[in-house]
Design a protein around this motif. Sequence first.
Motif, mmCIF file in Angstrom:
data_model
loop_
_atom_site.group_PDB
_atom_site.id
_atom_site.type_symbol
_atom_site.label_atom_id
_atom_site.label_comp_id
_atom_site.label_asym_id
_atom_site.label_seq_id
_atom_site.Cartn_x
_atom_site.Cartn_y
_atom_site.Cartn_z
ATOM 1 N N ALA A 201 0.856 -1.140 0.083
ATOM 2 C CA ALA A 201 0.008 -0.074 0.154
ATOM 3 C C ALA A 201 0.850 1.159 0.022
ATOM 4 C CB ALA A 201 -0.989 -0.058 1.128
ATOM 5 N N TRP A 202 0.374 2.470 -0.046
ATOM 6 C CA TRP A 202 0.942 3.754 -0.004
ATOM 7 C C TRP A 202 0.206 4.689 0.316
ATOM 8 C CZ3 TRP A 202 -0.690 7.095 -3.872
ATOM 9 C CH2 TRP A 202 -1.300 6.679 -4.847
ATOM 10 N N VAL A 203 0.948 6.041 0.762
ATOM 11 C CA VAL A 203 0.126 7.272 1.147
ATOM 12 C C VAL A 203 0.880 8.282 0.353
ATOM 13 C CG1 VAL A 203 -0.531 8.671 2.956
ATOM 14 C CG2 VAL A 203 -0.526 6.215 3.348
ATOM 15 N N GLY A 204 0.083 9.106 -0.348
ATOM 16 C CA GLY A 204 0.893 10.128 -1.100
ATOM 17 C C GLY A 204 0.229 11.729 -0.222
ATOM 18 N N ALA A 205 1.252 12.530 -0.407
ATOM 19 C CA ALA A 205 0.920 14.120 -0.133
ATOM 20 C C ALA A 205 1.878 14.681 -0.920
ATOM 21 C CB ALA A 205 1.420 14.114 1.234
ATOM 22 N N GLU A 206 1.112 16.116 -1.129
ATOM 23 C CA GLU A 206 1.904 16.923 -2.059
ATOM 24 C C GLU A 206 1.567 18.372 -1.456
ATOM 25 O OE1 GLU A 206 -1.313 18.073 -5.354
ATOM 26 O OE2 GLU A 206 0.121 16.351 -5.678
ATOM 27 N N GLY A 209 1.911 21.453 3.167
ATOM 28 C CA GLY A 209 1.204 21.420 4.360
ATOM 29 C C GLY A 209 1.684 20.471 5.512
ATOM 30 N N GLU A 210 0.691 20.269 6.304
ATOM 31 C CA GLU A 210 0.856 19.338 7.472
ATOM 32 C C GLU A 210 1.311 18.008 7.199
ATOM 33 O OE1 GLU A 210 -0.776 18.206 11.905
ATOM 34 O OE2 GLU A 210 -1.358 20.017 10.954
ATOM 35 N N ALA A 211 0.154 17.440 6.227
ATOM 36 C CA ALA A 211 0.365 16.086 5.765
ATOM 37 C C ALA A 211 1.771 15.954 4.922
ATOM 38 C CB ALA A 211 -0.788 16.035 4.882
ATOM 39 N N PHE A 212 2.198 16.755 4.126
ATOM 40 C CA PHE A 212 3.494 16.550 3.327
ATOM 41 C C PHE A 212 4.648 16.458 4.460
ATOM 42 C CE2 PHE A 212 7.194 18.382 1.242
ATOM 43 C CZ PHE A 212 7.084 17.678 0.323
ATOM 44 N N ARG A 213 4.738 17.846 5.167
ATOM 45 C CA ARG A 213 5.775 17.500 6.349
ATOM 46 C C ARG A 213 5.573 16.240 7.188
ATOM 47 N NH1 ARG A 213 3.778 22.965 6.913
ATOM 48 N NH2 ARG A 213 2.703 22.408 8.784
ATOM 49 N N ALA A 214 4.432 15.917 7.598
ATOM 50 C CA ALA A 214 4.401 14.723 8.474
ATOM 51 C C ALA A 214 4.818 13.394 7.713
ATOM 52 C CB ALA A 214 2.998 14.345 8.775
ATOM 53 N N THR A 215 4.707 13.142 6.308
ATOM 54 C CA THR A 215 5.088 12.058 5.665
ATOM 55 C C THR A 215 6.556 12.317 5.593
ATOM 56 O OG1 THR A 215 4.395 13.257 3.673
ATOM 57 C CG2 THR A 215 2.980 11.658 4.317
ATOM 58 N N LYS A 277 9.857 8.333 -0.274
ATOM 59 C CA LYS A 277 10.286 9.160 -1.523
ATOM 60 C C LYS A 277 9.945 10.458 -1.394
ATOM 61 C CE LYS A 277 10.473 4.807 -4.077
ATOM 62 N NZ LYS A 277 10.074 3.959 -5.143
ATOM 63 N N GLU A 278 10.737 11.448 -1.705
ATOM 64 C CA GLU A 278 10.281 12.826 -1.856
ATOM 65 C C GLU A 278 10.823 13.476 -3.039
ATOM 66 O OE1 GLU A 278 11.082 15.780 1.145
ATOM 67 O OE2 GLU A 278 10.319 14.572 2.868
ATOM 68 N N ASN A 279 9.974 14.380 -3.936
ATOM 69 C CA ASN A 279 10.413 14.996 -5.062
ATOM 70 C C ASN A 279 9.944 16.463 -4.673
ATOM 71 O OD1 ASN A 279 10.869 16.185 -7.447
ATOM 72 N ND2 ASN A 279 9.317 14.587 -8.601
ATOM 73 N N ARG A 280 11.223 17.241 -4.686
ATOM 74 C CA ARG A 280 10.981 18.628 -4.504
ATOM 75 C C ARG A 280 11.346 19.200 -5.709
ATOM 76 N NH1 ARG A 280 10.478 20.339 0.792
ATOM 77 N NH2 ARG A 280 10.696 18.721 2.491
ATOM 78 N N HIS A 285 5.611 20.081 -4.437
ATOM 79 C CA HIS A 285 6.438 19.248 -4.009
ATOM 80 C C HIS A 285 5.593 17.933 -3.437
ATOM 81 C CE1 HIS A 285 9.399 22.249 -3.889
ATOM 82 N NE2 HIS A 285 9.182 22.661 -2.501
ATOM 83 N N LYS A 286 6.152 16.835 -3.917
ATOM 84 C CA LYS A 286 5.438 15.495 -3.648
ATOM 85 C C LYS A 286 6.263 14.462 -2.701
ATOM 86 C CE LYS A 286 2.944 15.727 -7.957
ATOM 87 N NZ LYS A 286 2.736 15.168 -9.523
ATOM 88 N N ALA A 287 5.461 13.789 -2.023
ATOM 89 C CA ALA A 287 6.131 12.652 -1.167
ATOM 90 C C ALA A 287 5.116 11.200 -1.280
ATOM 91 C CB ALA A 287 6.052 13.237 0.128
ATOM 92 N N LYS A 288 5.642 10.258 -1.312
ATOM 93 C CA LYS A 288 5.177 9.017 -1.378
ATOM 94 C C LYS A 288 5.850 7.996 -0.176
ATOM 95 C CE LYS A 288 3.988 4.898 -4.023
ATOM 96 N NZ LYS A 288 4.227 4.218 -5.548
ATOM 97 N N VAL A 289 4.710 7.602 0.478
ATOM 98 C CA VAL A 289 5.328 6.439 1.617
ATOM 99 C C VAL A 289 4.688 5.131 1.294
ATOM 100 C CG1 VAL A 289 5.080 6.122 4.074
ATOM 101 C CG2 VAL A 289 5.054 8.382 3.393
ATOM 102 N N ASP A 290 5.785 4.276 0.977
ATOM 103 C CA ASP A 290 5.214 2.741 0.575
ATOM 104 C C ASP A 290 5.022 2.103 2.043
ATOM 105 O OD1 ASP A 290 5.535 3.003 -2.078
ATOM 106 O OD2 ASP A 290 7.668 2.873 -1.910
#
Length: 327
Positions: A201-206, A209-215, A277-280, A285-290
């Motif tokens: 599974a995975w969680v994505g944020a971009e 904001g708080e969700a991006f920083r938390a991931t 994984k982060e892509n700045r 900006h995008k972050a993905k948590v596997d």
Amino acid sequence: MNLEEAMEILDVVQGEDKAKIRKKYRSLMRRYHPDALGSDRPEQIRRVQQMNEAYHLLMKQEVPILRSARKRRKWEWTGTVNADAFCERNVYLHYSMEVGGEPLHYQAARGKYLWDPEEEEFSLFLTSLRHAAKELLEQVERRQGTFREEDVRQSDHRFQVQAKLFHLLTRQFIDPLAALRKAAKPKMIDSEGRAVYQFRAWVGAEGSGEAFRATGELKKGAPIYPKAFQGHRILVKNREEKVLGHLSFDEDYLYFCLIPLLKQKCAKVRMYVRDVKENRRGWPHKAKVDVDFYFRLEQEPPKDRPGDLNEEIRELLLAYETELMQR
């Protein structure tokens, strides 16, 4: 297209003459032509193009159809039936061919069949339920004489009703536990005989904001936790109660098998970060948590009472019909 494929598309069997081929072709065209369906979606146009090509190829052959053509297999759909389901649905299978890189499908059966992961591709099963929901709405529209009214068929309200019907039908045609046991193998059986499954599974944020920083702060192996159910999705959080976003699965069928079992409190889960994984570069900006998602069955789920689901469907259709009457 070869001869075998043409015979399969038009449902022609070895030994049939041109009159029978023509009759089958015309019957299929009346059934599937975009004008008859009131729609010109690309997949419907491709289907008609395939039927035309198959017809012209077969009509060029010597009659009866050449002995070298494979004789059509005769079989019946033997899936499990939910006799209490509100309506029937089509069962679709893929042809053994593609057009423009996309596989075509055909109707293999019709009935109150539960989804069988070993026999029916999940994407085609979802297509089947969308068509079943559409059929129910069209029955109402025909009674009210609004079937051909474009503003009715394209209204936002109609799409909302169809979406609600779709989700009610998933509960009638998916047995979550039976489907899960067929579609996936447990990673292990624990000391108490409980099946433990592992899924990707995975969680994505971009953004920023708080969700991006938390991931971005998560570390490999860190636990994450379910916060709430939102429809067929799980909202997850970290140890500090910060919301990370919605959990996504690699396989779509898992939403319809795992979430109902969790809502019924028939299973427990544990989730651990596999990778971050982060892509700045660029914006946002995008972050993905596997995530490694561990799912342990605790008990057999209670069965939905068919009368309750059927009553929900009836009430939804009645409300839609009442709205059409008041137009």
